[in-house]
Motif scaffolding. Structure first.
Motif, PDB file in Angstrom:
ATOM      1  N   TYR A  40       0.845  -1.180   0.000  1.00 44.10           N
ATOM      2  CA  TYR A  40       0.000   0.000   0.000  1.00 44.10           C
ATOM      3  C   TYR A  40       0.889   1.242   0.000  1.00 44.10           C
ATOM      4  CZ  TYR A  40      -3.414   3.475   1.559  1.00 44.10           C
ATOM      5  OH  TYR A  40      -4.212   4.587   1.656  1.00 44.10           O
ATOM      6  N   ASN A  41       0.582   2.156  -0.897  1.00 37.96           N
ATOM      7  CA  ASN A  41       1.323   3.406  -0.991  1.00 37.96           C
ATOM      8  C   ASN A  41       2.815   3.144  -1.178  1.00 37.96           C
ATOM      9  OD1 ASN A  41       1.483   6.198  -1.098  1.00 37.96           O
ATOM     10  ND2 ASN A  41       1.697   6.424   1.123  1.00 37.96           N
ATOM     11  N   THR A  45      -6.755  -7.122  -5.091  1.00 38.64           N
ATOM     12  CA  THR A  45      -6.308  -5.759  -5.368  1.00 38.64           C
ATOM     13  C   THR A  45      -7.531  -4.848  -5.382  1.00 38.64           C
ATOM     14  OG1 THR A  45      -4.453  -6.535  -6.718  1.00 38.64           O
ATOM     15  CG2 THR A  45      -5.129  -4.248  -7.003  1.00 38.64           C
ATOM     16  N   GLU A  46      -7.426  -3.724  -4.669  1.00 40.09           N
ATOM     17  CA  GLU A  46      -8.541  -2.791  -4.618  1.00 40.09           C
ATOM     18  C   GLU A  46      -8.027  -1.377  -4.365  1.00 40.09           C
ATOM     19  OE1 GLU A  46      -9.798  -3.302   0.062  1.00 40.09           O
ATOM     20  OE2 GLU A  46     -10.942  -4.362  -1.466  1.00 40.09           O
ATOM     21  N   GLU A  47      -8.892  -0.407  -4.557  1.00 43.62           N
ATOM     22  CA  GLU A  47      -8.556   0.990  -4.291  1.00 43.62           C
ATOM     23  C   GLU A  47      -8.976   1.332  -2.867  1.00 43.62           C
ATOM     24  OE1 GLU A  47      -6.911   3.152  -6.300  1.00 43.62           O
ATOM     25  OE2 GLU A  47      -6.616   1.429  -7.623  1.00 43.62           O
ATOM     26  N   TYR A  48      -8.058   1.991  -2.144  1.00 41.61           N
ATOM     27  CA  TYR A  48      -8.332   2.372  -0.763  1.00 41.61           C
ATOM     28  C   TYR A  48      -7.781   3.770  -0.532  1.00 41.61           C
ATOM     29  CZ  TYR A  48      -8.378   2.254   4.353  1.00 41.61           C
ATOM     30  OH  TYR A  48      -8.597   2.539   5.680  1.00 41.61           O
ATOM     31  N   GLU A  49      -8.689   4.727  -0.279  1.00 41.45           N
ATOM     32  CA  GLU A  49      -8.316   6.124  -0.043  1.00 41.45           C
ATOM     33  C   GLU A  49      -7.437   6.660  -1.168  1.00 41.45           C
ATOM     34  OE1 GLU A  49      -6.621   6.427   3.828  1.00 41.45           O
ATOM     35  OE2 GLU A  49      -8.555   6.165   4.848  1.00 41.45           O
ATOM     36  N   GLY A  50      -7.827   6.331  -2.410  1.00 45.18           N
ATOM     37  CA  GLY A  50      -7.124   6.863  -3.564  1.00 45.18           C
ATOM     38  C   GLY A  50      -5.838   6.154  -3.921  1.00 45.18           C
ATOM     39  N   GLU A  51      -5.458   5.133  -3.171  1.00 40.46           N
ATOM     40  CA  GLU A  51      -4.240   4.374  -3.434  1.00 40.46           C
ATOM     41  C   GLU A  51      -4.601   2.925  -3.738  1.00 40.46           C
ATOM     42  OE1 GLU A  51      -1.241   5.556  -3.652  1.00 40.46           O
ATOM     43  OE2 GLU A  51      -1.509   7.581  -2.861  1.00 40.46           O
ATOM     44  N   THR A  52      -3.737   2.266  -4.488  1.00 44.68           N
ATOM     45  CA  THR A  52      -3.954   0.855  -4.798  1.00 44.68           C
ATOM     46  C   THR A  52      -3.443  -0.002  -3.652  1.00 44.68           C
ATOM     47  OG1 THR A  52      -3.750   1.233  -7.174  1.00 44.68           O
ATOM     48  CG2 THR A  52      -3.446  -1.024  -6.396  1.00 44.68           C
ATOM     49  N   TYR A  53      -4.302  -0.859  -3.152  1.00 45.89           N
ATOM     50  CA  TYR A  53      -3.955  -1.779  -2.072  1.00 45.89           C
ATOM     51  C   TYR A  53      -4.027  -3.198  -2.615  1.00 45.89           C
ATOM     52  CZ  TYR A  53      -4.616  -4.771   1.978  1.00 45.89           C
ATOM     53  OH  TYR A  53      -4.507  -5.786   2.893  1.00 45.89           O
ATOM     54  N   SER A  54      -2.954  -3.944  -2.464  1.00 47.22           N
ATOM     55  CA  SER A  54      -2.943  -5.343  -2.889  1.00 47.22           C
ATOM     56  C   SER A  54      -2.488  -6.207  -1.726  1.00 47.22           C
ATOM     57  CB  SER A  54      -2.015  -5.541  -4.097  1.00 47.22           C
ATOM     58  OG  SER A  54      -0.680  -5.211  -3.763  1.00 47.22           O
TER      59      SER A  54
END
Length: 404
Positions: free
Chosen positions: A44-45, A128-137
């Protein structure tokens, strides 16, 4: 301090909120079994972090193999458990080198499925998904438990205990508030704060009299009167026309009940003519003058006795022998050895498996001991045979008690 709890809950929620329809495909008996949490790697980030079984994700909170459990049954159905609670059911099929599960449940989309990669005794789920504008995998790995093909249970199987017969005369006395357990894991002991209030032993008091009458007070105010009778190893109290069954165990009475879907257990302890000191917590009042302590008397091995975490007025206490997140924490959970040569060794053991061992130094400082491990000094207070370590982190106040 790890930030994985939110991520773990997020990825598990993806798995647990789907719904099930029957899927076609082949199943193999060798795949059937119980798969438990093994690890999670998340990105993340731009930062990647891995959480393994036994890692501390918050102060005093250890991730265990029972955090996430999936049982694939031979009949093609499955049960998912999260932290000891059932979180979903459905069907599964083998598809090539994958296992496709389709959970079912009210409000879910029956077209949703979750695919695990099958590699020997492990199942791997990637997301993989979007979380607070960032890609989280994330990648979660579940490992098959050996010799285990039964459903995970929220209640551990224990051997039956035999309680000796108790006479009614020995039950007579005054029982004061000792502890309150809420749900699975939160325990508030007498003397602790809860929602901004200090719960003393006089918070709730039961007086069982020799004429089989009972009186109850809450916060010093009369809360009702009635009768009591012994029934086997229980005591039935009837107050204001309502009968409640209390479990009798030596000098304690335990009342278990459910309110608004939450399970509670309140424990009362029989008052003695002289006050007793509970060995699992530090003395309420520290002596005004610290007793003289020699270094030679400090030397020894100190084992886990209790752990308390306080956050926003709520205190959670785990004692040696308690089950927490599906794992029983015995006295070897945390062991601190203070040696004569000034070295210190700390080890952490879960379910009989050593998960961490560190070497450092220690030095006496009056009534305290300064223990330095990994270049991080911690101040521990000595009270007789107890070693008490306190600290704060991210709004949490923590206290670990070790006994010599």
């Amino acid at each position: 301090m790890k930030k994985t709890l939110v991520a773990l809950l997020a990825i598990v929620s993806v798995f647990c909120t789907f719904c099930l329809t029957a899927c076609g495909g082949s199943k193999e008996a060798s795949i059937a079994g119980t798969y438990k949490f093994f690890s999670m790697t998340e990105t993340y980030n731009g930062e990647t972090e891995t959480t393994n079984v036994g890692d501390e994700i918050y102060p005093g909170i250890i991730i265990t193999e029972d955090f996430m459990v999936v049982e694939l049954k031979e009949d093609g159905t499955f049960i998912a458990m999260m932290e000891g609670e059932e979180s979903g059911t459905g069907t599964w099929v083998k598809s090539g080198n994958n296992v496709v599960v389709t959970p079912t449940g009210e409000g879910n989309d029956e077209d949703e499925t979750v695919t695990f990669k099958l590699d020997g005794d492990t199942l791997t789920m990637e997301e993989t998904e979007e979380y607070e504008g960032e890609t989280y995998s994330s990648t979660m790995v579940l490992k098959k438990a050996q010799n285990s093909n039964t459903s995970p249970s929220t209640t551990p199987t224990t051997a039956p205990t035999v309680t000796p017969s108790v006479s009614e005369s020995s039950i007579v006395g005054t029982y004061k508030f000792f502890s309150m357990k809420i749900g699975d894991g939160i325990t508030v002991n007498a003397g602790a704060e809860f929602n901004g209030f200090e719960l003393t032993e006089d918070y709730m008091v039961l007086e069982l009299k020799s004429d089989n009458t009972v009186s109850m007070t809450v916060e010093g105010e009369d809360s009702g009167t009635g009768t009591w009778v012994k029934s086997g190893n229980n005591v039935v109290l009837t107050v204001e026309g309502e009968a409640e069954t209390y479990t009798l165990d030596g000098e304690t009475l335990s009342w278990t009940f459910t309110e608004e879907g939450e399970n509670y257990e309140i424990v009362f302890k029989k008052a003695q003519n002289t006050p007793t000191v509970t060995p699992t917590v530090a003395p309420t009042v520290a002596p005004s003058v610290a007793p003289s302590i020699s270094e030679s008397s400090i030397v020894g091995t100190y084992k886990f006795q209790s752990m308390s975490m306080t956050y926003e007025g709520v205190t959670q206490t785990v004692n040696a022998g308690d089950t927490y997140s599906g794992v029983t924490l015995d006295e070897n959970y945390i062991v601190m050895e203070l040696k004569e040569d000034g070295t210190a060794k700390m080890s952490t053991t879960l379910a009989g498996t050593l998960v961490d061992e560190s070497i450092g130094t220690w030095v006496q400082d009056g009534g305290n001991v300064v223990i330095t491990i990994d270049d991080e000094p911690e101040i521990a207070t000595i009270y007789g045979d107890f070693l008490i370590i306190e600290g704060t982190n991210e709004g949490y106040t923590n206290e670990v008690v070790l006994k010599k």
